[in-house]
Scaffold this active site. Sequence first.
Site, mmCIF file in Angstrom:
data_model
loop_
_atom_site.group_PDB
_atom_site.id
_atom_site.type_symbol
_atom_site.label_atom_id
_atom_site.label_comp_id
_atom_site.label_asym_id
_atom_site.label_seq_id
_atom_site.Cartn_x
_atom_site.Cartn_y
_atom_site.Cartn_z
ATOM 1 N N ASP A 63 -12.176 21.222 1.201
ATOM 2 C CA ASP A 63 -11.062 20.776 0.357
ATOM 3 C C ASP A 63 -11.459 19.514 -0.410
ATOM 4 O OD1 ASP A 63 -8.495 20.222 -0.683
ATOM 5 O OD2 ASP A 63 -7.536 21.042 1.093
ATOM 6 N N CYS A 105 -5.893 22.458 -5.664
ATOM 7 C CA CYS A 105 -5.834 23.204 -4.408
ATOM 8 C C CYS A 105 -5.090 24.530 -4.543
ATOM 9 C CB CYS A 105 -5.154 22.360 -3.330
ATOM 10 S SG CYS A 105 -5.800 20.691 -3.167
ATOM 11 N N HIS A 160 -1.071 26.624 1.396
ATOM 12 C CA HIS A 160 -0.665 25.921 0.175
ATOM 13 C C HIS A 160 -0.197 26.853 -0.945
ATOM 14 C CE1 HIS A 160 -1.404 21.851 -2.075
ATOM 15 N NE2 HIS A 160 -0.118 22.149 -1.931
#
Length: 526
Positions: A63, A105, A160
Site C-alpha cells: 500500500d 487506493c 476499501h
Amino acid sequence: MMACNFTRETTNNRAREDKRKHMKLSITNFGLSLLAGTAALVSAVSPAQAADTKPNVVFILADNVGYGDLGPYGGGELRGCPTPRTDRLAREGLRLTQFLVEPGCTPSRCALMTGQYSIRNGLSLIGIPGSPNTLSAKAYTMGQLFKDAGYATAIFGKWHLGIDPQSLPCAHGFDEFYGIPPDTSWDDAVTVALVMQTHSAGSIPEKDLIEKGPWIMQQKAGGPLEKVKPFTPEVRAEIDNDLTDRSIAFMKEQAAAGKPFFLYLPFSMGHAPNYPSKQFAGKSRIGQYGDKMMEGDYHVGQVLDALKELKVEDNTLVVFASDNGPTGVYMKDFGNLGSPDMGSAGPFRGSLGEATEGSIRTLCFIRWPGHVAPDTTSYAMFSIMDFLPTFASILGTKLPTDRPIDGVDQTDVLTGKSDMGKRESLLTFIGPDLVAARWKQWRLYFRDMALTGTGQQMLGGMYANSAPMYYPKVYNIEMDPREDLNVGAINLWPLLPVLKAIEEYEASVKKYPNPPAGNLTNFRGR
C-alpha cells in the site's frame, strides 16, 4: 529318424511357446501389480499434491510503496531498509519495470478486482466512509472468477471498496474476509485519537468513542459482517502479523483439503501511519517507514516459506505488487524524529493521488515455477487491470461479455513469449475527469499536475492542482523520467494515437454508460 526329429522339434516349439505365454502372463501380472501399486501410491499422495491441475494464486498487495523503495528497483539496502526476501523473489521470477496502476487506493483496487478502469464503477476517487460511491452488486470481480472456477477464496486486509452489503468481499466471490473496515484505510486507526485531541466529540468519553469507532471486522460467505476488536494504533502496529498468520492458516487448510486456493493479501506495508510491529521497530536506518518495509519483506518471506512447507510452491502463482506510488510531500513533516513517513518514487515524478508517473508506476513481481522464467525482467506496459483477463486465460475461463473489460491478457508476457505484451496505452482518471494518458513512452496531461496552495501548505499528491489546459503537456518519460521538459510544442504527434484510445473508450461508454463518478466537492446533480 526324421519323424523323431520332427516330433522332438514340435515338442520343443510347444515348450518355447508355453514359456513365452508364461512370461507374457507374468509380465502382465507384474504390470497389473505395478498399476495397482501405483494407484495405491496415488491414493496415498497428499490432497495438496493431487490437486495440481489448477494453480493456486497468491496476490500480495502493498500500500503506497514506491518504485524506488525495494531492493530490486534500487531501494532496499541502499535506502536503509534491506529487503532480502523481495530480492530473492525477484531472482526467482519476473520483475515488471512498467507496472501501471491508478492514482489511489480505491481506484487501483477496483481496477484490480474488475479488470476495468475504476471510473466504470464510479470509484475513481479514494473512498471515504459515508461516500455514496461503493462497488456495485453487478460488478464482476477476481474473487468471483476464482470462486466460479472451484477455488477456495479469501481476503485478509484492506478491501476499501465499500461497506454496503452489496459491496462487501463476500458479496463478490470471497469465502471469507478479515481486516479493517471495508470502507476505509489504515490511517483510520488514529481517528479516535484525532477526535480526542481536537475535542470534536465534546464530552463523549474515549471508551465510548472507541466503541463507536473503527473495528477489525470479519465475514464468512452468506453471513453478516461482524466486529472483532477495536482498530487502535496498537492493533495497527501488529496487524500485518495477524493478517499473515491467517493467510498461512488458510493456505494450510486448503492444501490439506486438496482444494485450489486464491489468497488476496492486501496488507498495510507502506501506508501511513507506518507503525512497525515490536519485532521490527527500529530495525531500519530511516525510521518507521523503513521499519515497515523490512517488516513487509519478512511477511512476504513467511508466505513463500509456507508454500514451500506445504509442498505447493511449484503449483502456485505468486504476485507481489503495490496499489500505487508513495505518499507525497504532505507527509514530509510527519514521522519519527524528523524521518518522513513516506516512500520513494525512484526516478519518477509525483506521488499518491496524482496522475504522474511516480504515482502510477510501481513494483510488481510474479513467480510461477515452470511457467515464469526465473531472474527475468520485462519492460512490457502492464496494467493492474490486466491481471483479471490474464488469470481468466490461465484458468481457461471466459469473462462476461455484457460490459467492457479494459484489461488485456498478458499471459505471453508472463511466459516470456512476448517482450512488449498487448498494451500500448493507458488512460488515467481522477474523479469524473480524464486527466492524463500514456502511449508507449509518451505521457500526456490534459490537466495540470502541479502543487497547489501557499507557503508550507504547497501540496501535491491527492491535493495537486488540476487546472484545465487547452493543449496537453507532453513528456518523453524514457528521456525525461522526472518530467522536467514539456516537449508538446514540437512533439504533439503522440496525441493522435492517444485520441484514438480515448475515442474507443468514449464509444464504449455510449454503449455501457458509467455510473456517476466520485466527487467530494461538487454536489450539483446528485
